[in-house]
Design an enzyme around this catalytic site. Sequence first.
Site, PDB file in Angstrom:
ATOM      1  N   CYS A  98       0.824  -1.212   0.000  1.00 45.20           N
ATOM      2  CA  CYS A  98       0.000   0.000   0.000  1.00 45.20           C
ATOM      3  C   CYS A  98       0.863   1.269   0.000  1.00 45.20           C
ATOM      4  O   CYS A  98       1.452   1.594  -1.030  1.00 45.20           O
ATOM      5  CB  CYS A  98      -0.973  -0.054   1.170  1.00 45.20           C
ATOM      6  SG  CYS A  98      -2.425   0.954   0.896  1.00 45.20           S
TER       7      CYS A  98
ATOM      8  N   HIS B  32      -3.383  -5.053   1.552  1.00 44.90           N
ATOM      9  CA  HIS B  32      -2.657  -5.331   2.797  1.00 44.90           C
ATOM     10  C   HIS B  32      -2.716  -6.810   3.156  1.00 44.90           C
ATOM     11  O   HIS B  32      -3.574  -7.208   3.938  1.00 44.90           O
ATOM     12  CB  HIS B  32      -3.310  -4.570   3.956  1.00 44.90           C
ATOM     13  CG  HIS B  32      -3.078  -3.104   3.943  1.00 44.90           C
ATOM     14  ND1 HIS B  32      -2.043  -2.501   4.600  1.00 44.90           N
ATOM     15  CD2 HIS B  32      -3.781  -2.110   3.349  1.00 44.90           C
ATOM     16  CE1 HIS B  32      -2.101  -1.189   4.428  1.00 44.90           C
ATOM     17  NE2 HIS B  32      -3.139  -0.924   3.675  1.00 44.90           N
TER      18      HIS B  32
ATOM     19  N   GLU C 156      -0.991  -8.325   5.172  1.00 43.57           N
ATOM     20  CA  GLU C 156      -0.689  -8.494   6.604  1.00 43.57           C
ATOM     21  C   GLU C 156      -1.939  -8.318   7.467  1.00 43.57           C
ATOM     22  O   GLU C 156      -1.895  -8.589   8.658  1.00 43.57           O
ATOM     23  CB  GLU C 156       0.422  -7.521   7.028  1.00 43.57           C
ATOM     24  CG  GLU C 156       0.018  -6.067   7.237  1.00 43.57           C
ATOM     25  CD  GLU C 156      -0.189  -5.278   5.936  1.00 43.57           C
ATOM     26  OE1 GLU C 156      -0.209  -5.883   4.844  1.00 43.57           O
ATOM     27  OE2 GLU C 156      -0.368  -4.049   6.024  1.00 43.57           O
TER      28      GLU C 156
HETATM   29  N1  GLN Z   1      -3.503   6.353   1.107  1.00 43.81           N
HETATM   30  C1  GLN Z   1      -2.262   6.038   1.739  1.00 43.81           C
HETATM   31  C2  GLN Z   1      -1.108   6.805   1.122  1.00 43.81           C
HETATM   32  O1  GLN Z   1      -1.293   7.556   0.263  1.00 43.81           O
HETATM   33  C3  GLN Z   1      -1.975   4.569   1.639  1.00 43.81           C
HETATM   34  C4  GLN Z   1      -2.954   3.817   2.457  1.00 43.81           C
HETATM   35  C5  GLN Z   1      -2.416   2.620   3.139  1.00 43.81           C
HETATM   36  O2  GLN Z   1      -1.201   2.382   3.213  1.00 43.81           O
HETATM   37  N2  GLN Z   1      -3.317   1.860   3.690  1.00 43.81           N
HETATM   38  O3  GLN Z   1      -0.001   6.649   1.536  1.00 43.81           O
END
Ligand code: GLN
Length: 187
Positions: free
Chosen positions: A78, A166, A168
């Site tokens: 992410c 994610h 995890e």
């Molecule tokens: N929206 C977040 C970002 O821009 C990422 C979201 C996340 O890691 N769950 O970093």
Amino acid sequence: MIGVLALQGAFAEHESCLDRLGQEFFEIRKREHLDRSMDALIIPGGESTVMGKLLRDMDMDSILKERILGGLPVFGTCAGLIVLSKRVVGGSTSLGTLDVTTIRNAYGRQLGSFETVAGFDGKEIPMTFIRAPYVESVRPGVKVLSEVDGRIAAVRQGNQLATSFHPELTEDLTVHRYFLEEVAGVM
Ligand code: GLN
């Protein structure tokens, strides 16, 4: 020995996956921690702008970039995907080692969170998305491992693995196992 970047975000959940897979790890919270030798690195989810700023302010970004380009196996989830991406739409680049264009906070269904089951490297697994980015395009040499709603959700470029979801945050260890076995070769 796996290094887990623990400046910010969901690093504890990755540590619990590593525990369950019997892998030893240590947390990277400051520059000195990069002196420790590691076989692989995990960059967790969180807030990519904050993580990028901390990496820069703590003078860790160029070392990490150099190590990853030198072959250190890395897995970003992410925000970790954004930190690794060479081009970022709606955000800024940080390490920029992964040759993809990633769109921040733009996953199809909505800007919030959702769960689904979809294919990863040919296997159906549960996936959790939280204000997720997606990979808009990849350059040659980058393999697409997963698509959800027609959008790229997991990629691999040699020693680098990244997911917009994610793994995890689910019970399923497929992606971690893939990273440790296929990418890092430590299992
Ligand atoms: N929206 C977040 C970002 O821009 C990422 C979201 C996340 O890691 N769950 O970093």
